[in-house]
Design a protein around this motif. Sequence first.
Motif, PDB file in Angstrom:
ATOM      1  N   ARG A 141       0.820  -1.214   0.022  1.00 34.29           N
ATOM      2  CA  ARG A 141       0.109  -0.070  -0.100  1.00 34.29           C
ATOM      3  C   ARG A 141       0.977   1.388  -0.009  1.00 34.29           C
ATOM      4  O   ARG A 141       0.475   2.369   0.674  1.00 34.29           O
ATOM      5  N   GLN A 142       1.959   1.263  -0.584  1.00 32.24           N
ATOM      6  CA  GLN A 142       2.868   2.426  -0.693  1.00 32.24           C
ATOM      7  C   GLN A 142       2.295   3.517  -1.372  1.00 32.24           C
ATOM      8  O   GLN A 142       2.365   4.898  -1.341  1.00 32.24           O
ATOM      9  N   ALA A 143       1.479   3.407  -2.775  1.00 26.70           N
ATOM     10  CA  ALA A 143       0.513   4.084  -3.448  1.00 26.70           C
ATOM     11  C   ALA A 143      -0.745   4.039  -2.618  1.00 26.70           C
ATOM     12  O   ALA A 143      -1.399   3.566  -2.321  1.00 26.70           O
ATOM     13  N   GLY A 144      -1.134   5.484  -2.126  1.00 24.29           N
ATOM     14  CA  GLY A 144      -2.452   5.665  -1.657  1.00 24.29           C
ATOM     15  C   GLY A 144      -2.473   6.824  -0.644  1.00 24.29           C
ATOM     16  O   GLY A 144      -1.608   7.831  -0.711  1.00 24.29           O
ATOM     17  N   ILE A 198      -0.332   7.184 -10.284  1.00 24.51           N
ATOM     18  CA  ILE A 198      -0.233   6.852  -8.861  1.00 24.51           C
ATOM     19  C   ILE A 198       0.765   5.662  -8.494  1.00 24.51           C
ATOM     20  O   ILE A 198       1.373   5.835  -7.567  1.00 24.51           O
ATOM     21  N   THR A 199       1.073   5.034  -9.387  1.00 27.80           N
ATOM     22  CA  THR A 199       1.965   3.779  -9.290  1.00 27.80           C
ATOM     23  C   THR A 199       3.634   4.406  -9.225  1.00 27.80           C
ATOM     24  O   THR A 199       4.311   4.056  -8.185  1.00 27.80           O
ATOM     25  N   LEU A 200       3.430   5.390  -9.830  1.00 30.47           N
ATOM     26  CA  LEU A 200       5.150   6.129  -9.883  1.00 30.47           C
ATOM     27  C   LEU A 200       5.308   6.897  -8.810  1.00 30.47           C
ATOM     28  O   LEU A 200       6.431   6.903  -8.148  1.00 30.47           O
ATOM     29  N   GLN A 201       4.256   7.444  -8.081  1.00 29.84           N
ATOM     30  CA  GLN A 201       4.431   8.487  -7.118  1.00 29.84           C
ATOM     31  C   GLN A 201       5.257   7.965  -6.037  1.00 29.84           C
ATOM     32  O   GLN A 201       6.149   8.605  -5.434  1.00 29.84           O
ATOM     33  N   PRO A 202       5.008   6.821  -5.346  1.00 29.47           N
ATOM     34  CA  PRO A 202       5.687   6.378  -4.066  1.00 29.47           C
ATOM     35  C   PRO A 202       7.190   5.981  -4.487  1.00 29.47           C
ATOM     36  O   PRO A 202       8.061   5.944  -3.860  1.00 29.47           O
ATOM     37  N   VAL A 203       7.451   5.771  -5.718  1.00 30.89           N
ATOM     38  CA  VAL A 203       8.738   5.335  -6.207  1.00 30.89           C
ATOM     39  C   VAL A 203       9.610   6.658  -6.079  1.00 30.89           C
ATOM     40  O   VAL A 203      10.764   6.621  -5.947  1.00 30.89           O
ATOM     41  N   ARG A 204       8.865   7.646  -6.835  1.00 27.81           N
ATOM     42  CA  ARG A 204       9.727   8.992  -6.899  1.00 27.81           C
ATOM     43  C   ARG A 204      10.030   9.428  -5.441  1.00 27.81           C
ATOM     44  O   ARG A 204      11.092   9.972  -5.041  1.00 27.81           O
ATOM     45  N   VAL A 208      11.928   3.500  -3.337  1.00 26.90           N
ATOM     46  CA  VAL A 208      11.910   2.042  -3.098  1.00 26.90           C
ATOM     47  C   VAL A 208      12.151   1.347  -4.203  1.00 26.90           C
ATOM     48  O   VAL A 208      12.682   1.758  -5.203  1.00 26.90           O
ATOM     49  N   ASP A 209      12.815   0.159  -3.945  1.00 24.63           N
ATOM     50  CA  ASP A 209      13.283  -0.720  -4.854  1.00 24.63           C
ATOM     51  C   ASP A 209      12.180  -1.282  -5.660  1.00 24.63           C
ATOM     52  O   ASP A 209      12.781  -2.019  -6.661  1.00 24.63           O
ATOM     53  N   ALA A 210      11.046  -1.109  -5.495  1.00 27.60           N
ATOM     54  CA  ALA A 210      10.012  -1.650  -6.600  1.00 27.60           C
ATOM     55  C   ALA A 210       8.797  -0.739  -6.697  1.00 27.60           C
ATOM     56  O   ALA A 210       8.329  -0.373  -5.549  1.00 27.60           O
ATOM     57  N   ALA A 211       7.988  -1.095  -7.832  1.00 24.05           N
ATOM     58  CA  ALA A 211       6.751  -0.452  -7.635  1.00 24.05           C
ATOM     59  C   ALA A 211       5.716  -1.273  -7.630  1.00 24.05           C
ATOM     60  O   ALA A 211       6.006  -2.534  -8.067  1.00 24.05           O
ATOM     61  N   ILE A 212       4.532  -1.261  -7.179  1.00 25.41           N
ATOM     62  CA  ILE A 212       3.384  -1.930  -7.221  1.00 25.41           C
ATOM     63  C   ILE A 212       2.381  -1.575  -8.032  1.00 25.41           C
ATOM     64  O   ILE A 212       2.040  -0.361  -7.464  1.00 25.41           O
ATOM     65  N   LEU A 213       1.710  -2.192  -8.898  1.00 25.56           N
ATOM     66  CA  LEU A 213       0.680  -1.661  -9.569  1.00 25.56           C
ATOM     67  C   LEU A 213      -0.546  -1.234  -8.675  1.00 25.56           C
ATOM     68  O   LEU A 213      -0.988  -1.623  -8.078  1.00 25.56           O
ATOM     69  N   PHE A 214      -0.834   0.010  -9.191  1.00 24.48           N
ATOM     70  CA  PHE A 214      -1.999   0.612  -8.249  1.00 24.48           C
ATOM     71  C   PHE A 214      -3.260  -0.039  -9.122  1.00 24.48           C
ATOM     72  O   PHE A 214      -3.807   0.043 -10.113  1.00 24.48           O
ATOM     73  N   SER A 215      -3.942  -0.860  -8.123  1.00 27.87           N
ATOM     74  CA  SER A 215      -5.092  -1.589  -8.473  1.00 27.87           C
ATOM     75  C   SER A 215      -5.952  -1.813  -7.340  1.00 27.87           C
ATOM     76  O   SER A 215      -5.632  -1.498  -6.171  1.00 27.87           O
ATOM     77  N   ASP A 216      -6.640  -3.036  -7.448  1.00 29.23           N
ATOM     78  CA  ASP A 216      -7.303  -3.501  -6.229  1.00 29.23           C
ATOM     79  C   ASP A 216      -7.574  -4.977  -6.326  1.00 29.23           C
ATOM     80  O   ASP A 216      -7.711  -5.346  -7.694  1.00 29.23           O
ATOM     81  N   LEU A 243       3.879   1.696 -17.627  1.00 27.11           N
ATOM     82  CA  LEU A 243       4.758   1.760 -16.739  1.00 27.11           C
ATOM     83  C   LEU A 243       5.896   1.174 -16.655  1.00 27.11           C
ATOM     84  O   LEU A 243       7.277   1.896 -16.190  1.00 27.11           O
ATOM     85  N   VAL A 244       6.028  -0.170 -17.258  1.00 21.84           N
ATOM     86  CA  VAL A 244       7.364  -0.678 -17.595  1.00 21.84           C
ATOM     87  C   VAL A 244       8.199   0.104 -18.452  1.00 21.84           C
ATOM     88  O   VAL A 244       9.391   0.314 -18.079  1.00 21.84           O
ATOM     89  N   GLY A 245       7.955   1.040 -19.268  1.00 20.80           N
ATOM     90  CA  GLY A 245       8.557   1.920 -20.028  1.00 20.80           C
ATOM     91  C   GLY A 245       9.127   3.249 -19.184  1.00 20.80           C
ATOM     92  O   GLY A 245      10.129   3.400 -19.107  1.00 20.80           O
ATOM     93  N   GLU A 246       8.223   3.804 -18.154  1.00 16.47           N
ATOM     94  CA  GLU A 246       8.514   4.734 -17.374  1.00 16.47           C
ATOM     95  C   GLU A 246       9.599   4.166 -16.438  1.00 16.47           C
ATOM     96  O   GLU A 246      10.478   4.968 -15.961  1.00 16.47           O
ATOM     97  N   LEU A 247       9.740   3.173 -15.861  1.00 14.84           N
ATOM     98  CA  LEU A 247      10.130   2.542 -14.740  1.00 14.84           C
ATOM     99  C   LEU A 247      11.626   2.151 -14.925  1.00 14.84           C
ATOM    100  O   LEU A 247      12.609   1.903 -14.059  1.00 14.84           O
ATOM    101  N   GLY A 248      11.736   1.765 -16.420  1.00 17.18           N
ATOM    102  CA  GLY A 248      13.309   1.378 -16.746  1.00 17.18           C
ATOM    103  C   GLY A 248      13.783   0.207 -15.937  1.00 17.18           C
ATOM    104  O   GLY A 248      13.163  -0.923 -15.922  1.00 17.18           O
ATOM    105  N   ALA A 249      14.714   0.403 -14.994  1.00 21.69           N
ATOM    106  CA  ALA A 249      15.461  -0.811 -14.375  1.00 21.69           C
ATOM    107  C   ALA A 249      14.686  -0.970 -12.979  1.00 21.69           C
ATOM    108  O   ALA A 249      14.917  -1.940 -12.328  1.00 21.69           O
ATOM    109  N   THR A 250      13.590  -0.199 -12.443  1.00 21.17           N
ATOM    110  CA  THR A 250      12.875  -0.305 -11.550  1.00 21.17           C
ATOM    111  C   THR A 250      11.861  -1.586 -11.684  1.00 21.17           C
ATOM    112  O   THR A 250      10.937  -1.406 -12.617  1.00 21.17           O
ATOM    113  N   PRO A 251      11.905  -2.636 -10.931  1.00 22.33           N
ATOM    114  CA  PRO A 251      10.768  -3.803 -11.309  1.00 22.33           C
ATOM    115  C   PRO A 251       9.407  -3.305 -10.809  1.00 22.33           C
ATOM    116  O   PRO A 251       9.150  -2.212  -9.946  1.00 22.33           O
TER     117      PRO A 251
END
Length: 349
Positions: A36-39, A67-73, A77-85, A136-144
């Motif tokens: 729940r890092q996004a939210g 919203i998925t990118l916000q907590p990464v920036r 953090v070392d990984a993003a998690i898809l914003f969904s439910d 997202l995969v395009g934006e995240l580059g090397a971040t999983p």
Amino acid sequence: MTTPLTPPAAPSPHDSAFLRACRREPVPHTPVWFMRQAGRALPEYRALREGTGMLESCFRPDLVTEITLQPVRRFGVDAAILFSDIVVPLKAVGVDLDIVPGVGPVVAEPFRTAADLDRLPPLEGAPEITAAVQSLVGELGATPLIGFAGAPFTLASYLVEGGPSKDQRRTKALMYGDPQLWAQLMDRLATITLAFLRVQIDAGASAIQLFDSWVGALPAEDYRTYVQPHSARILAGVSDVPRIHFGVGTGELLHDMGAAGADVVGVDFRVALDDAVRRIGPGKAVQGNLDPTVVFAPTEVVRAMTERVLEQGKAAEGHVFNLGHGVLPETDPDVLTRIVAHVHEATAA
Ligand code: CP3
């Protein structure tokens, strides 16, 4: 002699600390992300969501991406998690439900009889999710990017109860009282969940987490009979990426949840990680497990508790630092930023 021109390789998450820890390989530092890092802990999230319903947001690739990118920036953090439910795939197959603020998922007509199975057809793709993951995969580059889904028991619980439940009494009454219908319900849900995870992996997600948040309501014997085979079928269908499996209050189920086919077992804050490692057995990484309420304690306490998790995590063949459950909405985001920096500094090889 001329060297043939090869285009520079696109940045890939393959060698990231997160995926290395999931595979139990040596890491440059202990990777960290937060469930729940996004939210709602993030003001930029609240601003972006203003006026748009939760479920509606989940089907808007532009919002999901941002919203998925916000907590990464913000947290590093070392990984993003898809914003969904977890109820998004149920919505996608046509179940009439909503996510009510402060309550959670609410189902218009709860599931109770064999006729209700017809309301759970297979999921035939989810174009909005595919589009969001690809962007997202395009934006995240090397971040999983971690894809996720709810496991059949937890989804069944929302469908049968009609909403959140403390004791899962209707769910358990159906499970114990009509094992045949229960198995059919779990089979339908497993088919939907597997398809939803495949959508995310096929669009580029590099790991998945299967949330069985409420399965801690069962004794291990019943978990093995009524739940594990269905979760195992899902996990077997996504063996091309690291698989994390998590639930709350699952101290007595950790071994069986690992045995369901997880590469990484998520541990809540009730069991110390070194004890969890003994319960799970060899050949698995662990994820966890700082108590999400510790962020409200003084800075020195947060640091000491973080150190304790890192110390206990040394017993594992691979450790992904996380909270023992999701970020609470009242959390000060700066505390999370400091935890990430602390974990990275304390574990830098
Ligand atoms: O981890 C992340 O940042 C990704 C986003 C994510 C959400 N839900 C977004 C969300 C994830 C991984 C989930 C999973 C989820 N959803 C679970 C499993 C994880 C867990 O906590 O055990 C469960 C049980 C749900 C069901 C659900 N959806 C609940 C209980 C709630 C909270 C209801 C409330 O308002 O208190 C939701 C809504 C929800 N899902 C929000 C978010 C950001 C809050 C909605 C909002 O912002 O208004």
